[in-house]
Scaffold this motif. Structure first.
Motif, PDB file in Angstrom:
ATOM      1  N   ASP A 132       4.384  25.972  -5.074  1.00 51.04           N
ATOM      2  CA  ASP A 132       3.222  26.235  -4.214  1.00 51.04           C
ATOM      3  C   ASP A 132       3.124  25.191  -3.100  1.00 51.04           C
ATOM      4  N   SER A 133       3.386  23.941  -3.432  1.00 45.62           N
ATOM      5  CA  SER A 133       3.330  22.874  -2.420  1.00 45.62           C
ATOM      6  C   SER A 133       4.410  23.060  -1.365  1.00 45.62           C
ATOM      7  N   LEU A 134       5.586  23.516  -1.783  1.00 45.95           N
ATOM      8  CA  LEU A 134       6.675  23.733  -0.824  1.00 45.95           C
ATOM      9  C   LEU A 134       6.328  24.852   0.150  1.00 45.95           C
ATOM     10  N   VAL A 135       5.706  25.901  -0.360  1.00 46.91           N
ATOM     11  CA  VAL A 135       5.279  26.997   0.512  1.00 46.91           C
ATOM     12  C   VAL A 135       4.176  26.518   1.452  1.00 46.91           C
ATOM     13  N   GLU A 136       3.216  25.796   0.910  1.00 45.46           N
ATOM     14  CA  GLU A 136       2.108  25.288   1.724  1.00 45.46           C
ATOM     15  C   GLU A 136       2.611  24.352   2.827  1.00 45.46           C
ATOM     16  N   ALA A 137       3.663  23.577   2.525  1.00 46.74           N
ATOM     17  CA  ALA A 137       4.211  22.647   3.512  1.00 46.74           C
ATOM     18  C   ALA A 137       5.119  23.329   4.528  1.00 46.74           C
TER      19      ALA A 137
ATOM     20  N   GLY B  87      16.168   3.185   4.332  1.00 52.27           N
ATOM     21  CA  GLY B  87      15.178   4.166   4.764  1.00 52.27           C
ATOM     22  C   GLY B  87      15.875   5.371   5.360  1.00 52.27           C
ATOM     23  N   ASN B  88      15.112   6.374   5.721  1.00 49.70           N
ATOM     24  CA  ASN B  88      15.664   7.498   6.471  1.00 49.70           C
ATOM     25  C   ASN B  88      14.607   8.031   7.431  1.00 49.70           C
ATOM     26  N   ARG B  89      14.897   9.140   8.074  1.00 45.87           N
ATOM     27  CA  ARG B  89      14.019   9.641   9.132  1.00 45.87           C
ATOM     28  C   ARG B  89      12.639  10.007   8.610  1.00 45.87           C
ATOM     29  N   LEU B  90      12.557  10.524   7.387  1.00 48.26           N
ATOM     30  CA  LEU B  90      11.277  10.970   6.855  1.00 48.26           C
ATOM     31  C   LEU B  90      10.515   9.874   6.130  1.00 48.26           C
TER      32      LEU B  90
ATOM     33  N   SER C 256       0.832  -1.207   0.000  1.00 48.42           N
ATOM     34  CA  SER C 256       0.000   0.000   0.000  1.00 48.42           C
ATOM     35  C   SER C 256       0.866   1.256   0.000  1.00 48.42           C
ATOM     36  N   VAL C 257       0.255   2.336  -0.501  1.00 48.49           N
ATOM     37  CA  VAL C 257       0.894   3.643  -0.617  1.00 48.49           C
ATOM     38  C   VAL C 257      -0.022   4.665   0.028  1.00 48.49           C
ATOM     39  N   ARG C 258       0.555   5.723   0.591  1.00 48.25           N
ATOM     40  CA  ARG C 258      -0.229   6.777   1.253  1.00 48.25           C
ATOM     41  C   ARG C 258       0.456   8.125   1.022  1.00 48.25           C
ATOM     42  N   PRO C 259      -0.228   9.229   1.323  1.00 47.57           N
ATOM     43  CA  PRO C 259       0.453  10.526   1.341  1.00 47.57           C
ATOM     44  C   PRO C 259       1.563  10.502   2.402  1.00 47.57           C
ATOM     45  N   ASN C 260       2.610  11.281   2.173  1.00 48.57           N
ATOM     46  CA  ASN C 260       3.713  11.324   3.136  1.00 48.57           C
ATOM     47  C   ASN C 260       3.182  11.533   4.551  1.00 48.57           C
ATOM     48  N   ALA C 261       3.608  10.687   5.471  1.00 47.12           N
ATOM     49  CA  ALA C 261       3.098  10.751   6.833  1.00 47.12           C
ATOM     50  C   ALA C 261       3.754  11.873   7.641  1.00 47.12           C
ATOM     51  N   ARG C 262       4.996  12.196   7.329  1.00 45.42           N
ATOM     52  CA  ARG C 262       5.703  13.215   8.117  1.00 45.42           C
ATOM     53  C   ARG C 262       5.644  14.566   7.408  1.00 45.42           C
ATOM     54  N   ARG C 263       6.413  14.718   6.346  1.00 47.16           N
ATOM     55  CA  ARG C 263       6.330  15.949   5.564  1.00 47.16           C
ATOM     56  C   ARG C 263       6.902  15.694   4.183  1.00 47.16           C
ATOM     57  N   LEU C 264       6.695  16.652   3.316  1.00 45.58           N
ATOM     58  CA  LEU C 264       7.192  16.577   1.952  1.00 45.58           C
ATOM     59  C   LEU C 264       8.707  16.447   1.951  1.00 45.58           C
ATOM     60  N   GLU C 265       9.210  15.461   1.203  1.00 50.13           N
ATOM     61  CA  GLU C 265      10.658  15.300   1.044  1.00 50.13           C
ATOM     62  C   GLU C 265      11.008  15.928  -0.297  1.00 50.13           C
ATOM     63  N   ALA C 266      11.645  17.095  -0.255  1.00 52.79           N
ATOM     64  CA  ALA C 266      11.771  17.904  -1.468  1.00 52.79           C
ATOM     65  C   ALA C 266      13.218  18.290  -1.724  1.00 52.79           C
ATOM     66  N   GLY C 267      13.640  18.091  -2.956  1.00 59.32           N
ATOM     67  CA  GLY C 267      15.000  18.433  -3.355  1.00 59.32           C
ATOM     68  C   GLY C 267      15.935  17.256  -3.193  1.00 59.32           C
ATOM     69  N   PHE C 268      16.160  16.895  -1.924  1.00 58.92           N
ATOM     70  CA  PHE C 268      17.081  15.801  -1.637  1.00 58.92           C
ATOM     71  C   PHE C 268      16.607  15.014  -0.418  1.00 58.92           C
TER      72      PHE C 268
ATOM     73  N   ASP D  47       3.999  11.292  -1.870  1.00 55.67           N
ATOM     74  CA  ASP D  47       3.481   9.999  -1.414  1.00 55.67           C
ATOM     75  C   ASP D  47       4.641   9.089  -1.034  1.00 55.67           C
ATOM     76  N   GLU D  48       4.311   8.030  -0.294  1.00 51.33           N
ATOM     77  CA  GLU D  48       5.336   7.087   0.142  1.00 51.33           C
ATOM     78  C   GLU D  48       4.721   5.696   0.283  1.00 51.33           C
ATOM     79  N   VAL D  49       5.589   4.697   0.343  1.00 49.49           N
ATOM     80  CA  VAL D  49       5.135   3.335   0.597  1.00 49.49           C
ATOM     81  C   VAL D  49       4.693   3.244   2.056  1.00 49.49           C
ATOM     82  N   GLU D  50       3.466   2.826   2.250  1.00 44.81           N
ATOM     83  CA  GLU D  50       2.944   2.630   3.608  1.00 44.81           C
ATOM     84  C   GLU D  50       3.319   1.253   4.128  1.00 44.81           C
ATOM     85  N   ALA D  51       3.142   0.234   3.305  1.00 49.69           N
ATOM     86  CA  ALA D  51       3.475  -1.147   3.691  1.00 49.69           C
ATOM     87  C   ALA D  51       3.964  -1.893   2.462  1.00 49.69           C
TER      88      ALA D  51
END
Length: 291
Positions: free
Chosen positions: A221-226, A180-183, A123-135, A166-170
């Protein structure tokens, strides 16, 4: 490579919709599939490469070819949300199930990992922690990952280009978590399903730093919103530095400001996972950890 064997034949599966492809071309001059094709031709100059858009209604393999006629299928990134039931996601997941059933080895980045996960029962879900952007920062291989050929040459912790909402949930049953990493808990994995094998990463070893800058601008816009930037000018200032490092990877000042090392600035190291996958194919090895 493989001079005593027929040239490798690759199928690049570009799951972006037509609108997303056009938007990416306007931003950086190429679609995600075109980026993959460019790197494959540089890694294996004599390879035969085809491209398919599995999300499209008229997607079809070249006449006379089947999935079993390819040495590998490579799945690109995409803005598709795999937890949404749409004609595009259904077609893309069905294509990946056919790839597994064909037994043709596969590799994918970002949404490619998510497509393989859903196709195999995860399964996949929206990022649970925050947007991982750039690197993606401080990606750490698991014990299995340290022994897996996909991550051969990667250090104990490394950064990589990444931008995903989005990210892999399971992971599906029988899959192996490789990093993996912290996010993002699932940054790399091997998935075996229905006679097929897939190696994938959540990050983007295939893209150049100019494409990182383009992705940041497209998602400003998403980066500002996040809360990752105060406004569009903040995003542009960051993207400008990334562009500068693309133009001159020896700019130690820009690498220092961005907190990056040679795992990102050196193109060969940045492409480690794609290179490892292609080299495993070229050696004629099964895509599995040595027993």
């Amino acid at each position: 490579m493989r001079s005593s064997h027929p040239p490798l034949r690759f199928l690049v599966a570009e799951s972006e919709t037509q609108q997303a492809r056009e938007k990416r071309r306007e931003s950086v001059g190429r679609s995600s599939g075109e980026t993959y094709l460019d790197i494959l031709h540089r890694l294996v100059p004599d390879a035969a490469c085809d491209r398919i858009q599995p999300a499209d209604t008229d997607a079809a393999l070249p006449p006379g070819l089947s999935l079993t006629g390819y040495d590998a299928v490579l799945l690109t990134g995409s803005p598709l949300h795999l937890y949404e039931e749409t004609p595009e996601t259904r077609r893309t997941v069905a294509f990946m199930r056919a790839v597994f059933a064909s037994g043709t080895p596969a590799f994918g980045s970002c949404a490619g990992l998510q497509v393989a996960t859903v196709a195999a029962g995860g399964s996949v879900r929206p990022n649970a922690r925050r947007l991982e952007a750039g690197f993606a920062r401080r990606i750490t291989p698991t014990g299995e990952g340290r022994a897996h050929p996909l991550l051969a040459g990667r250090p104990a912790a490394y950064d990589a280009p990444a931008i995903h909402t989005d990210e892999v949930e399971a992971l599906p049953p029988g899959a192996t978590l490789l990093a993996g990493n912290r996010l993002t808990a699932v940054q790399a994995a091997e998935i075996r399903f229905d006679g097929g094998v897939f190696w994938g990463v959540q990050y983007h070893p295939e893209i150049g730093l100019d494409e990182v800058a383009g992705a940041l601008r497209r998602q400003a816009d998403s980066l500002v919103e996040a809360g990752l930037a105060r406004d569009g000018e903040d995003v542009e200032a960051y993207a400008w530095q990334v562009d500068g490092l693309h133009a001159d990877p020896t700019r130690r000042d820009l690498a220092w400001r961005l907190g990056l090392d040679e795992q990102v600035t050196d193109e060969r190291l940045r492409q480690t996972e794609m290179r490892n996958f292609v080299e495993a194919l070229g050696r004629g090895r099964p895509l599995a950890v040595d027993s």
